[in-house]
Design an enzyme around this catalytic site. Structure first.
Site, PDB file in Angstrom:
ATOM      1  N   GLY A  27      38.827 -11.825 -20.401  1.00  0.00           N
ATOM      2  CA  GLY A  27      37.522 -12.036 -19.786  1.00  0.00           C
ATOM      3  C   GLY A  27      36.400 -11.522 -20.670  1.00  0.00           C
ATOM      4  O   GLY A  27      36.627 -10.720 -21.577  1.00  0.00           O
ATOM      5  N   GLY A  29      32.239 -10.099 -20.614  1.00  0.00           N
ATOM      6  CA  GLY A  29      31.088  -9.616 -19.874  1.00  0.00           C
ATOM      7  C   GLY A  29      29.856  -9.705 -20.744  1.00  0.00           C
ATOM      8  O   GLY A  29      29.881 -10.307 -21.823  1.00  0.00           O
ATOM      9  N   ALA A  30      28.771  -9.102 -20.272  1.00  0.00           N
ATOM     10  CA  ALA A  30      27.512  -9.185 -21.004  1.00  0.00           C
ATOM     11  C   ALA A  30      27.570  -8.454 -22.333  1.00  0.00           C
ATOM     12  O   ALA A  30      26.941  -8.868 -23.300  1.00  0.00           O
ATOM     13  CB  ALA A  30      26.380  -8.623 -20.145  1.00  0.00           C
ATOM     14  N   TYR A  31      28.358  -7.380 -22.395  1.00  0.00           N
ATOM     15  CA  TYR A  31      28.357  -6.569 -23.607  1.00  0.00           C
ATOM     16  C   TYR A  31      29.751  -6.209 -24.082  1.00  0.00           C
ATOM     17  O   TYR A  31      29.906  -5.287 -24.882  1.00  0.00           O
ATOM     18  CB  TYR A  31      27.534  -5.295 -23.387  1.00  0.00           C
ATOM     19  N   GLY A  32      30.767  -6.908 -23.632  1.00  0.00           N
ATOM     20  CA  GLY A  32      32.111  -6.613 -24.072  1.00  0.00           C
ATOM     21  C   GLY A  32      33.062  -7.744 -23.770  1.00  0.00           C
ATOM     22  O   GLY A  32      32.767  -8.640 -22.972  1.00  0.00           O
ATOM     23  N   VAL A  33      34.217  -7.692 -24.425  1.00  0.00           N
ATOM     24  CA  VAL A  33      35.274  -8.674 -24.216  1.00  0.00           C
ATOM     25  C   VAL A  33      36.563  -7.915 -23.945  1.00  0.00           C
ATOM     26  O   VAL A  33      36.838  -6.882 -24.571  1.00  0.00           O
ATOM     27  CB  VAL A  33      35.447  -9.584 -25.452  1.00  0.00           C
ATOM     28  N   VAL A  34      37.352  -8.404 -22.998  1.00  0.00           N
ATOM     29  CA  VAL A  34      38.620  -7.766 -22.646  1.00  0.00           C
ATOM     30  C   VAL A  34      39.772  -8.636 -23.125  1.00  0.00           C
ATOM     31  O   VAL A  34      39.813  -9.843 -22.870  1.00  0.00           O
ATOM     32  CB  VAL A  34      38.723  -7.516 -21.132  1.00  0.00           C
ATOM     33  N   LYS A  57      39.394  -3.269 -23.731  1.00  0.00           N
ATOM     34  CA  LYS A  57      38.000  -3.667 -23.638  1.00  0.00           C
ATOM     35  C   LYS A  57      37.317  -3.319 -24.962  1.00  0.00           C
ATOM     36  O   LYS A  57      37.297  -2.156 -25.381  1.00  0.00           O
ATOM     37  CB  LYS A  57      37.298  -2.954 -22.482  1.00  0.00           C
ATOM     38  N   ASP A 153      28.658   0.112  -8.706  1.00  0.00           N
ATOM     39  CA  ASP A 153      28.904  -1.326  -8.921  1.00  0.00           C
ATOM     40  C   ASP A 153      30.232  -1.718  -8.275  1.00  0.00           C
ATOM     41  O   ASP A 153      31.055  -2.416  -8.879  1.00  0.00           O
ATOM     42  CB  ASP A 153      28.902  -1.656 -10.412  1.00  0.00           C
TER      43      ASP A 153
END
Length: 449
Positions: A27, A29-34, A57, A153
Site C-alpha cells: 500500500g 500513503g501520502a508520505y510512505g510506501v509499505v 514501511k 487517527d
C-alpha cells in the site's frame, strides 16, 4: 502520492544487511510506501522452515530539525512504547540509510479492518466476533492512554487483522501525541473526528485527546455493526449529524442497529466530552450487550430501504480511504509542545514480538445499494486532513517520562484558572452558555433548560 514526491520502487531490493528482501507493494500513503518483505534463507533459523514474512514501511528521510522530521520521530517513539501491548502492532526494528527510514513490522495476510468489514463482511450478524474484536481494540487504545499516548487517527484502515479476522492489532502512529489537552484541530480522518477535535462548533476550545479517541472508537464500532458511517462530519453543517443532535433516536433509524446498540452509541456520541463514556465503561457494556443487530420484529418496523441495507450489510462507507491519509504535519491550530525529540535510530531494536503489519492495501468499497443512493451526501468520500507545523521540546521521551499524561502548555494557558476543574475533559464550562452551543445541547440532556 504526488508525482514530484513519488518514491522509487524498492521491489527486489534488500535491507538490513541483506536479511530482508522487499517483494511487493502492499500500500501507499501520502508520505510512505509499505512493502511485503521476506527473510532470506541464509539467515533463517532452519533451511527447511518457511521464511518469515514482514511488512516494511519506507519513509523518505527528513531533516530532524524540520516539522516532517520531528513528526517521523514522534511516530517511531510512540509506536515503540505502545507496541508492548499484544493488540498493538509491534515495531520490530528501525533502519535507515542516507535517504530513507525503514520500519520493520510483521506481515498480516488478513489486511486491515476496512477490508474485513467491507470486502468480507466478516462481522455482519456476528455478535460474538464483534465483541471479541472490538474488545481487543479497546484494550489496545486503553493501553496507549495508560502510557500517555493518544492515537488521534483511529479508523478501520489503521487496525490490522489476522487471516481469519478474529485478531486485531492497532497500528499507524503517524499522528499519535503525548499531549492530553490539545489545541490542534482537524487532526485525523474526517469521518472519525470528534466535534471538539473539529472545533468549528465549539469555538476552538482546548480539548481532551483521550475523549476524542473514544468518539473515533464509536465510529469504528458503527462501521463494524452496520457497514456504514452515521454522518460525514460531526458538525452542525452536516444534516445527518444535526438530525442526531435534535433527536438521538434517529441514529437507530439511520443505521438499523438494535435498541441496545443504539443506546450504547449515544453514550459514545455525547457532545460534551465530560459526559462521554470511558473505555472501561464501554468495555463493560460491550460485553453485556445481547445483540448489536435488530430483531425480526424491529426489522418489520423499518422501511424497505433500511431492511435491505441490513440484509446485505452493504458497505456505505466512503470509497478510497487512502484519500484521507493524515500527513506528517501538526493539525490546524496552535503549536503543540511535545516532550520528545528524535530517537536514536542506531539504538537496539525492540525485543517484544510483533503481531501485525503497519499497512496493507485498501480496496475500493463495493457498489452502494439503493439506500446509499438515497443518502449520497452522507456516504461521500473522505476529505483530506489539513495541518500546520508544530514545535517540539528537546526532552527525550521514555516510558517513565511519557506515562504522566503531560499537558499541552499552550492549552493550559488558554484554560487558565479553570484548568484544574476540567483537565480530564479539555473543555471550558462557560462554553455551554454559548449561543452557538446551547441550542445544540437542548435535546442532548446536558443542561436543565
Amino acid at each position: 502520492m504526488p508525482s514530484e514526491t513519488r518514491m522509487p520502487s524498492f521491489v527486489g531490493e534488500t535491507i538490513d544487511a541483506g536479511r530482508l528482501k522487499l517483494v511487493k507493494v502492499l500500500g501507499e500513503g501520502a508520505y510512505g510506501v509499505v512493502y511485503k518483505a521476506v527473510e532470506q534463507p541464509c539467515v533463517s533459523s532452519s533451511s527447511t522452515s518457511s521464511p518469515k514474512e514482514f511488512a516494511v514501511k519506507v519513509l523518505r528521510k527528513a531533516d530532524g530539525s524540520t516539522p516532517e522530521g520531528q513528526c517521523q520521530s514522534r511516530e517511531i517513539v510512540t509506536h515503540k512504547i505502545a507496541s508492548e501491548h499484544p493488540s498493538v502492532l509491534t515495531l520490530h526494528n528501525v533502519l535507515e540509510d542516507d535517504s530513507f527510514i525503514y520500519l520493520v513490522l510483521d506481515y498480516c495476510p488478513g489486511g486491515d479492518l476496512y477490508s474485513a468489514i467491507v470486502e468480507r463482511s466478516s462481522y455482519c450478524k456476528n455478535d460474538a466476533l464483534i465483541k471479541s474484536v472490538f474488545i481487543q481494540i479497546l484494550d489496545a487504545v486503553q493501553s496507549c492512554h495508560d502510557k500517555g499516548i493518544y492515537h488521534r487517527d483511529l479508523k478501520p484502515d489503521n487496525v490490522f487483522v489476522s487471516d481469519d479476522d478474529s485478531k486485531v492489532y492497532l497500528g499507524d502512529f503517524g499522528l499519535a501525541t503525548d499531549v492530553a489537552i490539545s489545541t490542534a484541530f482537524s487532526c485525523g480522518s474526517s469521518f472519525y473526528m470528534s466535534p471538539e477535535c473539529i472545533g468549528e462548533d465549539l469555538n476552538y476550545m482546548p480539548y481532551s485527546t483521550q475523549c476524542s479517541d473514544i468518539w473515533s472508537l464509536g465510529i469504528i464500532l458503527t462501521n463494524m455493526i452496520s457497514g456504514r458511517n452515521p454522518w460525514k462530519l460531526a458538525t452542525t453543517k452536516d444534516s445527518h449529524f444535526e438530525e442526531y443532535l435534535e433527536n438521538n433516536s434517529n441514529l437507530r433509524k439511520m443505521l438499523c442497529v438494535s435498541r441496545a446498540a443504539s443506546q450504547l452509541l449515544t453514550e459514545i456520541f455525547t457532545l460534551n466530552p465530560r459526559e462521554r463514556i470511558t473505555i472501561p465503561e464501554l468495555r463493560e457494556e460491550i460485553l453485556a450487550i445481547k445483540t448489536f443487530f435488530p430483531s425480526e420484529d424491529e426489522l418489520a418496523l423499518t422501511n424497505r430501504h433500511k431492511k435491505a441495507a441490513t440484509s446485505s450489510h452493504s458497505p456505505c462507507i466512503p470509497s478510497s480511504p487512502g484519500q484521507d491519509v493524515a500527513d506528517w504535519r501538526a493539525p490546524i491550530g496552535l503549536d503543540e509542545e511535545y516532550l520528545f525529540s528524535s530517537p536514536d535510530l542506531n539504538a537496539p531494536s525492540p525485543t517484544s514480538q510483533a503481531t501485525s503489519p503497519l499497512s496493507t492495501p485498501s480496496s475500493p468499497w463495493s457498489s452502494a445499494n439503493s439506500l446509499c443512493d438515497d443518502m449520497e451526501s452522507l456516504f461521500s468520500g473522505y476529505s483530506s486532513s489539513t495541518s500546520d507545523e508544530s514545535d517540539e521540546s528537546d526532552e527525550i521521551v521514555t516510558p517513565d517520562t511519557l506515562v504522566g499524561d503531560p499537558m499541552d502548555l499552550e492549552g493550559m494557558k488558554m484554560l487558565g484558572e479553570d484548568y484544574l476543574d476540567i483537565s480530564a475533559y479539555g473543555i471550558k464550562e462557560s462554553i455551554f452558555e454559548s449561543p452557538i452551543i446551547r441550542p445544540m445541547l437542548r435535546h442532548m440532556e446536558y443542561l436543565e433548560l
